[in-house]
Design an enzyme around this catalytic site. Structure first.
Site, PDB file in Angstrom:
ATOM      1  N   SER A 142       0.872  -1.190   0.000  1.00  0.00           N
ATOM      2  CA  SER A 142       0.000   0.000   0.000  1.00  0.00           C
ATOM      3  C   SER A 142       0.898   1.226   0.000  1.00  0.00           C
ATOM      4  O   SER A 142       2.074   1.125   0.388  1.00  0.00           O
ATOM      5  CB  SER A 142      -0.856  -0.015   1.276  1.00  0.00           C
ATOM      6  OG  SER A 142      -1.491   1.228   1.470  1.00  0.00           O
ATOM      7  N   TYR A 155      -1.323  -1.259  10.644  1.00  0.00           N
ATOM      8  CA  TYR A 155      -1.523  -1.507   9.209  1.00  0.00           C
ATOM      9  C   TYR A 155      -0.297  -1.016   8.436  1.00  0.00           C
ATOM     10  O   TYR A 155       0.278  -1.734   7.614  1.00  0.00           O
ATOM     11  CB  TYR A 155      -2.800  -0.798   8.744  1.00  0.00           C
ATOM     12  CG  TYR A 155      -3.118  -0.987   7.277  1.00  0.00           C
ATOM     13  CD1 TYR A 155      -3.711  -2.165   6.818  1.00  0.00           C
ATOM     14  CD2 TYR A 155      -2.830   0.015   6.347  1.00  0.00           C
ATOM     15  CE1 TYR A 155      -4.002  -2.335   5.472  1.00  0.00           C
ATOM     16  CE2 TYR A 155      -3.118  -0.153   5.002  1.00  0.00           C
ATOM     17  CZ  TYR A 155      -3.715  -1.325   4.568  1.00  0.00           C
ATOM     18  OH  TYR A 155      -4.000  -1.494   3.228  1.00  0.00           O
TER      19      TYR A 155
HETATM   20  P1  NAP Z   1     -11.334  -5.929   1.020  1.00  0.00           P
HETATM   21  O1  NAP Z   1     -12.339  -5.582   0.020  1.00  0.00           O
HETATM   22  O2  NAP Z   1     -11.606  -5.643   2.467  1.00  0.00           O
HETATM   23  O3  NAP Z   1     -10.945  -7.465   0.861  1.00  0.00           O
HETATM   24  C1  NAP Z   1     -10.027  -8.042   1.745  1.00  0.00           C
HETATM   25  C2  NAP Z   1      -9.839  -9.492   1.361  1.00  0.00           C
HETATM   26  O4  NAP Z   1      -8.928 -10.083   2.303  1.00  0.00           O
HETATM   27  C3  NAP Z   1     -11.130 -10.269   1.420  1.00  0.00           C
HETATM   28  O5  NAP Z   1     -11.192 -11.153   0.342  1.00  0.00           O
HETATM   29  C4  NAP Z   1     -11.008 -11.033   2.735  1.00  0.00           C
HETATM   30  O6  NAP Z   1     -11.670 -12.290   2.632  1.00  0.00           O
HETATM   31  C5  NAP Z   1      -9.505 -11.271   2.808  1.00  0.00           C
HETATM   32  N1  NAP Z   1      -9.081 -11.537   4.178  1.00  0.00           N
HETATM   33  C6  NAP Z   1      -9.004 -10.681   5.213  1.00  0.00           C
HETATM   34  N2  NAP Z   1      -8.642 -11.331   6.334  1.00  0.00           N
HETATM   35  C7  NAP Z   1      -8.487 -12.641   5.984  1.00  0.00           C
HETATM   36  C8  NAP Z   1      -8.120 -13.811   6.690  1.00  0.00           C
HETATM   37  N3  NAP Z   1      -7.849 -13.803   8.003  1.00  0.00           N
HETATM   38  N4  NAP Z   1      -8.063 -14.976   6.022  1.00  0.00           N
HETATM   39  C9  NAP Z   1      -8.358 -15.024   4.710  1.00  0.00           C
HETATM   40  N5  NAP Z   1      -8.698 -13.955   3.976  1.00  0.00           N
HETATM   41  C10 NAP Z   1      -8.764 -12.773   4.613  1.00  0.00           C
HETATM   42  O7  NAP Z   1      -9.958  -5.199   0.713  1.00  0.00           O
HETATM   43  P2  NAP Z   1      -9.257  -4.748  -0.660  1.00  0.00           P
HETATM   44  O8  NAP Z   1      -9.385  -3.288  -0.752  1.00  0.00           O
HETATM   45  O9  NAP Z   1      -9.672  -5.599  -1.788  1.00  0.00           O
HETATM   46  O10 NAP Z   1      -7.742  -5.038  -0.260  1.00  0.00           O
HETATM   47  C11 NAP Z   1      -6.945  -6.026  -0.859  1.00  0.00           C
HETATM   48  C12 NAP Z   1      -5.490  -5.714  -0.521  1.00  0.00           C
HETATM   49  O11 NAP Z   1      -5.130  -4.424  -1.037  1.00  0.00           O
HETATM   50  C13 NAP Z   1      -5.218  -5.652   0.986  1.00  0.00           C
HETATM   51  O12 NAP Z   1      -3.967  -6.201   1.274  1.00  0.00           O
HETATM   52  C14 NAP Z   1      -5.205  -4.163   1.263  1.00  0.00           C
HETATM   53  O13 NAP Z   1      -4.448  -3.862   2.408  1.00  0.00           O
HETATM   54  C15 NAP Z   1      -4.572  -3.633  -0.015  1.00  0.00           C
HETATM   55  N6  NAP Z   1      -4.832  -2.221  -0.294  1.00  0.00           N
HETATM   56  C16 NAP Z   1      -6.114  -1.776  -0.442  1.00  0.00           C
HETATM   57  C17 NAP Z   1      -6.313  -0.418  -0.725  1.00  0.00           C
HETATM   58  C18 NAP Z   1      -7.709   0.155  -0.905  1.00  0.00           C
HETATM   59  O14 NAP Z   1      -7.804   1.408  -0.992  1.00  0.00           O
HETATM   60  N7  NAP Z   1      -8.767  -0.640  -1.002  1.00  0.00           N
HETATM   61  C19 NAP Z   1      -5.217   0.440  -0.860  1.00  0.00           C
HETATM   62  C20 NAP Z   1      -3.942  -0.072  -0.704  1.00  0.00           C
HETATM   63  C21 NAP Z   1      -3.753  -1.401  -0.433  1.00  0.00           C
HETATM   64  P3  NAP Z   1     -12.742 -12.899   3.669  1.00  0.00           P
HETATM   65  O15 NAP Z   1     -13.322 -11.788   4.476  1.00  0.00           O
HETATM   66  O16 NAP Z   1     -13.687 -13.588   2.751  1.00  0.00           O
HETATM   67  O17 NAP Z   1     -11.928 -13.867   4.491  1.00  0.00           O
END
Ligand code: NAP
Length: 239
Positions: A142, A155
Site C-alpha cells: 500500500s 496496518y
Molecule cells: P477488502 O475488500 O476488504 O478485501 C479483503 C480481502 O482479504 C477479502 O477477500 C477477505 O476475505 C480477505 N481476508 C481478510 N482477512 C483474511 C483472513 N484472516 N483470512 C483469509 N482472507 C482474509 O480489501 P481490498 O481493498 O480488496 O484489499 C486487498 C489488498 O489491497 C489488501 O492487502 C489491502 O491492504 C490492499 N490495499 C487496499 C487499498 C484500498 O484502498 N482498497 C489500498 C492499498 C492497499 P474474507 O473476508 O472472505 O476472508
C-alpha cells in the site's frame, strides 16, 4: 488473450475487492486460479464467474491467520493441480485506532494477515518455484507501506514490513528466474474503504486496474522484474 495457459495461481483474499478482480483477470488470461479466503459463498460465486468465461478455479476456504490453513492451501493446490506458478498475496486487514488505545489482538491480527501469512506462504511455495526455475510472488502492499498516517500504525507497519520482505526475497531468488514484486496502491474502490463524505469513490482506482498491474508483472519478460509499482488515482479522490 490466454497468455497464462497451463499456469496455476493462488490468490488470497479472492472473495471481494482487489483479490476478486485479480482472480477474474488471471482466470481470463488462462491461468487456473485457487481462490482463498474465509467466505465460501463469495469464493464460489467468483469461481462460477471464472468458469462462465471458460476458465477454471478452485475454492479453498482458508483463514490466513491459521498456519494449518496456509499449509492446507499449498498442499491442496498441489494435490489438485500438481503445480504452482504464481502466489498473489493480496488479502489484508486493518483497524483504525490511535496507538494509545489500540488493542493487542487487533495488532496481532493485522500482522498475521498482512505480513506473517505472505511470509509463510512464500516459504511454502518457494521449493516448487525454485525447482521450476520460474514463477512469481506478488505482494499487495500500500502507499501506507511508504508513508505513515495517524491511527494506522499497525496496518502501516505491516505494509512497510511486506515491502522489506519482498525486497529481501527478490535478492534471494532472482538467480532462479523467480519474480518477486510489490504493488503499492493508493485508494481503491473496494469494501475496505468505508463510505466517507470527504472521499469521491468515482475517482478512486478500480480493482481491475490493480489486477492488470499484476498481469503486467506476471507477463513481463524473463530478463526483467518490475520489483515495485506504486499505483495512485489519476485525480485526487479528496473532495
Ligand atoms: P477488502 O475488500 O476488504 O478485501 C479483503 C480481502 O482479504 C477479502 O477477500 C477477505 O476475505 C480477505 N481476508 C481478510 N482477512 C483474511 C483472513 N484472516 N483470512 C483469509 N482472507 C482474509 O480489501 P481490498 O481493498 O480488496 O484489499 C486487498 C489488498 O489491497 C489488501 O492487502 C489491502 O491492504 C490492499 N490495499 C487496499 C487499498 C484500498 O484502498 N482498497 C489500498 C492499498 C492497499 P474474507 O473476508 O472472505 O476472508
Amino acid at each position: 488473450m490466454r497468455t497464462l495457459s497451463g499456469q496455476v495461481s493462488i490468490v488470497t483474499g479472492a472473495s471481494r475487492g482487489i483479490g476478486r478482480a485479480i482472480a477474474l483477470v488471471l482466470g481470463e488470461s488462462g491461468s487456473r486460479v485457487v481462490l482463498a479466503s474465509r467466505s465460501e459463498p463469495e469464493l464460489t460465486t467468483v469461481r462460477e464467474e471464472i468458469r462462465k468465461k471458460g476458465g477454471d478455479a478452485l475454492v479453498m476456504v482458508s483463514d490466513l491467520t491459521r498456519e494449518d490453513d496456509l499449509r492446507k492451501l499449498v498442499n491442496g493446490t498441489l494435490q489438485e493441480w500438481g503445480r504452482i506458478d504464481y502466489l498473489i498475496n493480496n488479502a489484508g486487514w486493518g483497524k483504525h485506532a490511535p496507538v494509545a488505545k489500540a488493542r493487542l489482538e487487533d495488532w496481532d491480527r493485522t500482522f498475521q494477515t498482512n505480513l506473517r501469512a505472505p511470509m509463510i506462504l512464500s516459504q511454502l511455495v518457494l521449493p516448487i518455484l525454485i525447482e521450476q526455475k520460474a514463477g512469481a510472488i506478488v505482494n499487495i502492499s500500500s502507499i501506507s507501506g511508504k508513508t505513515g498516517q495517524a491511527e494506522s500504525s499497525a496496518y502501516s507497519a505491516s505494509k512497510f514490513g511486506l515491502i522489506g520482505f519482498s525486497q529481501s526475497l527478490f535478492e534471494e531468488v532472482r538467480e532462479y528466474g523467480i519474480k518477486v514484486a510489490t504493488i503499492l496502491p493508493g485508494y481503491v474502490d473496494t469494501p475496505m474503504i468505508p463510505p466517507v463524505r470527504r472521499l469521491d469513490r468515482s475517482k478512486m482506482i478500480r480493482p481491475e486496474d490493480i489486477a492488470h498491474t499484476v498481469l503486467f508483472i506476471l507477463t513481463s519478460p524473463a530478463s526483467c522484474c518490475p520489483v515495485e509499482i506504486t499505483v495512485r488515482p489519476q485525480q485526487t479522490p479528496y473532495k
